[in-house]
Design a protein around this motif. Structure first.
Motif, short mmCIF file in Angstrom:
data_model
loop_
_atom_site.label_atom_id
_atom_site.label_comp_id
_atom_site.label_asym_id
_atom_site.label_seq_id
_atom_site.Cartn_x
_atom_site.Cartn_y
_atom_site.Cartn_z
N VAL A 299 0.79 -1.06 -0.29
CA VAL A 299 0.05 0.10 -0.13
C VAL A 299 0.93 1.40 -0.13
O VAL A 299 1.85 1.16 0.50
N GLN A 300 0.21 2.11 -0.47
CA GLN A 300 1.22 3.68 -0.45
C GLN A 300 0.80 4.29 0.89
O GLN A 300 -0.08 4.38 1.38
N GLU A 301 1.92 4.83 1.00
CA GLU A 301 2.01 5.73 2.52
C GLU A 301 0.58 6.63 2.36
O GLU A 301 0.20 7.25 1.16
N ALA A 302 -0.09 6.90 3.58
CA ALA A 302 -1.39 7.67 3.59
C ALA A 302 -2.63 6.81 3.00
O ALA A 302 -3.51 7.60 3.26
N GLU A 303 -2.59 5.84 2.54
CA GLU A 303 -3.58 5.11 1.86
C GLU A 303 -4.22 4.12 2.87
O GLU A 303 -3.59 3.88 3.97
N THR A 304 -5.39 3.80 2.54
CA THR A 304 -6.07 2.64 3.35
C THR A 304 -5.91 1.17 2.55
O THR A 304 -5.87 1.09 1.45
N VAL A 305 -5.59 0.33 3.53
CA VAL A 305 -5.54 -1.00 3.13
C VAL A 305 -6.53 -2.02 3.97
O VAL A 305 -6.47 -1.80 5.22
N THR A 306 -6.84 -3.27 3.32
CA THR A 306 -7.84 -4.06 4.28
C THR A 306 -6.98 -5.43 4.25
O THR A 306 -6.85 -5.98 3.17
N LEU A 307 -6.73 -6.21 5.27
CA LEU A 307 -6.27 -7.37 5.35
C LEU A 307 -7.31 -8.41 5.55
O LEU A 307 -8.20 -8.08 6.74
N SER A 308 -7.47 -9.47 4.97
CA SER A 308 -8.88 -10.33 5.31
C SER A 308 -8.41 -11.54 5.99
O SER A 308 -7.11 -11.78 5.83
N CYS A 309 -9.40 -12.12 6.67
CA CYS A 309 -9.13 -13.19 7.38
C CYS A 309 -10.56 -13.90 7.58
O CYS A 309 -11.48 -13.30 7.98
N THR A 310 -10.42 -15.21 7.53
CA THR A 310 -11.50 -16.07 7.59
C THR A 310 -11.28 -17.21 8.79
O THR A 310 -10.08 -17.66 8.71
N TYR A 311 -12.18 -17.78 9.39
CA TYR A 311 -11.86 -18.87 10.35
C TYR A 311 -13.17 -19.55 10.42
O TYR A 311 -14.07 -19.59 9.91
N ASP A 312 -12.73 -20.96 10.92
CA ASP A 312 -13.82 -21.92 10.81
C ASP A 312 -13.93 -22.31 12.39
O ASP A 312 -12.70 -23.03 12.83
N THR A 313 -14.87 -22.49 12.81
CA THR A 313 -15.13 -23.11 13.95
C THR A 313 -16.76 -23.22 14.32
O THR A 313 -17.59 -22.70 13.53
N SER A 314 -16.96 -24.29 15.03
CA SER A 314 -18.32 -24.45 15.45
C SER A 314 -18.73 -23.77 16.79
O SER A 314 -19.98 -23.92 17.22
N GLU A 315 -17.81 -23.27 17.43
CA GLU A 315 -18.07 -22.53 18.81
C GLU A 315 -18.93 -21.28 18.53
O GLU A 315 -18.69 -20.69 17.45
N ASN A 316 -19.57 -20.78 19.47
CA ASN A 316 -20.31 -19.59 19.28
C ASN A 316 -19.67 -18.58 20.18
O ASN A 316 -19.81 -17.31 19.65
N ASN A 317 -18.87 -18.82 20.92
CA ASN A 317 -18.17 -17.80 21.73
C ASN A 317 -16.45 -18.01 21.40
O ASN A 317 -15.97 -19.13 21.62
N TYR A 318 -15.91 -16.88 21.35
CA TYR A 318 -14.41 -16.68 21.00
C TYR A 318 -14.22 -15.47 21.08
O TYR A 318 -14.80 -14.54 20.84
N TYR A 319 -12.62 -15.11 20.92
CA TYR A 319 -11.98 -14.08 20.84
C TYR A 319 -11.40 -14.11 19.51
O TYR A 319 -10.67 -15.24 19.09
N LEU A 320 -11.20 -12.85 18.81
CA LEU A 320 -10.42 -12.63 17.67
C LEU A 320 -9.49 -11.75 17.83
O LEU A 320 -9.51 -10.49 18.55
N PHE A 321 -8.22 -11.59 17.23
CA PHE A 321 -6.99 -10.85 17.16
C PHE A 321 -6.43 -10.68 16.03
O PHE A 321 -6.37 -11.54 15.07
N TRP A 322 -5.77 -9.59 16.04
CA TRP A 322 -4.75 -9.24 15.00
C TRP A 322 -3.54 -8.89 15.58
O TRP A 322 -3.48 -8.11 16.49
N TYR A 323 -2.57 -9.69 15.26
CA TYR A 323 -1.05 -9.40 15.89
C TYR A 323 -0.23 -8.94 14.83
O TYR A 323 -0.32 -9.24 13.54
N LYS A 324 0.93 -7.96 15.12
CA LYS A 324 1.50 -7.19 14.18
C LYS A 324 3.04 -7.69 14.55
O LYS A 324 3.36 -7.57 15.78
N GLN A 325 3.90 -8.30 13.59
CA GLN A 325 5.31 -8.70 13.92
C GLN A 325 6.31 -7.76 12.77
O GLN A 325 6.28 -8.20 11.72
N PRO A 326 6.73 -6.80 13.35
CA PRO A 326 7.46 -5.83 12.25
C PRO A 326 8.78 -6.66 11.96
O PRO A 326 9.16 -7.55 12.90
N PRO A 327 9.66 -6.41 10.92
CA PRO A 327 10.96 -6.96 10.79
C PRO A 327 11.81 -7.09 11.99
O PRO A 327 11.94 -5.99 12.59
N SER A 328 12.23 -8.24 12.59
CA SER A 328 13.29 -8.55 13.41
C SER A 328 12.79 -7.85 14.78
O SER A 328 13.48 -7.47 15.62
#
Lengths: 115, 115
Positions: free
Chosen positions: A13-42
């Protein structure tokens, strides 16, 4: 089996623009928590944003927001006004109830923010 | 507040040698996790401690990996003997308690290369 899928191995993405990262999951549970973690280089993994499945309101954290679609089992991350420091691997993860609180991780999306 | 500390940051060994990694969690955090992160993949939980007791070690290759958490604080992960496929980043994380959905805080990781 409970799984997390991140369908975009790499994005840019270009600096100052907007980007969307996708994530889908599969579970039969009704209750759960969802997270996004970031890991910068090194650098260490840090939490970006967290969503509780029973809350309909999408979580936001400054420039980061999620679009949580429970029926579709989708949990996308939107980064607004992208900055060079947002360059990192982004991992989607979820913690279903009854899984001994273990996190289930996606393979990650490598995001490059270009000047 | 000091973060999760890990040492060493890098280690190169030959196969069949042994290696040990050390982790000091955030002060007061009862739960400690060891993850293995192979290049291009998400973290894989090896072992989870609650204080000095093991909560989950179902994915720990017990024939060669061992871990301990003395006095419920610091932890050591050992590999003996190492194999080529053990080359990975070993991440230590901690969380405040054993509450479902709580945030995990990660250390910088130890990058292991087995030749």
């Amino acid at each position: 089996a409970q799984t997390v899928t991140q369908s975009q191995p790499e994005m840019s993405v270009q600096e100052a623009e907007t980007v969307t990262l996708s994530c889908t999951y599969d579970t039969s549970e009704n209750n759960y928590y969802l997270f996004w973690y970031k890991q910068p280089p090194s650098r260490q993994m840090i939490l970006v944003i967290r969503q509780e499945a029973y809350k309909q309101q999408n979580a936001t954290e400054n420039r980061f927001s999620v679009n949580f679609q429970k029926a579709a089992k989708s949990f996308s991350l939107k980064i607004s006004d992208s900055q060079l420091g947002d360059t990192a691997m982004y991992f989607c993860a979820f913690a279903p109830a009854g899984n001994n609180r273990k996190l289930i991780w996606g393979l990650g999306t490598s995001l490059a923010v270009n000047p | 507040e000091a973060g999760v500390a890990q040492s060493p940051r890098y280690k190169i060994i030959e196969k069949r040698q042994s290696v040990a990694f050390w982790c000091n969690p955030i002060s007061g955090h009862a739960t400690l996790y060891w993850y293995q992160q192979i290049l291009g993949q998400g973290p894989k939980l090896l072992i989870q401690f609650q204080n000095n007791g093991v909560v989950d070690d179902s994915q720990l290759p017990k024939d060669r990996f061992s871990a301990e958490r003395l006095k419920g604080v610091d932890s050591t992960l050992k590999i003996q003997p190492a194999k080529l496929e053990d080359s990975a980043v070993y991440l230590c994380a901690s969380s405040l308690g054993d509450v479902w959905g709580e945030t995990q805080y990660f250390g910088p990781g130890t990058r292991l290369l087995v030749l």
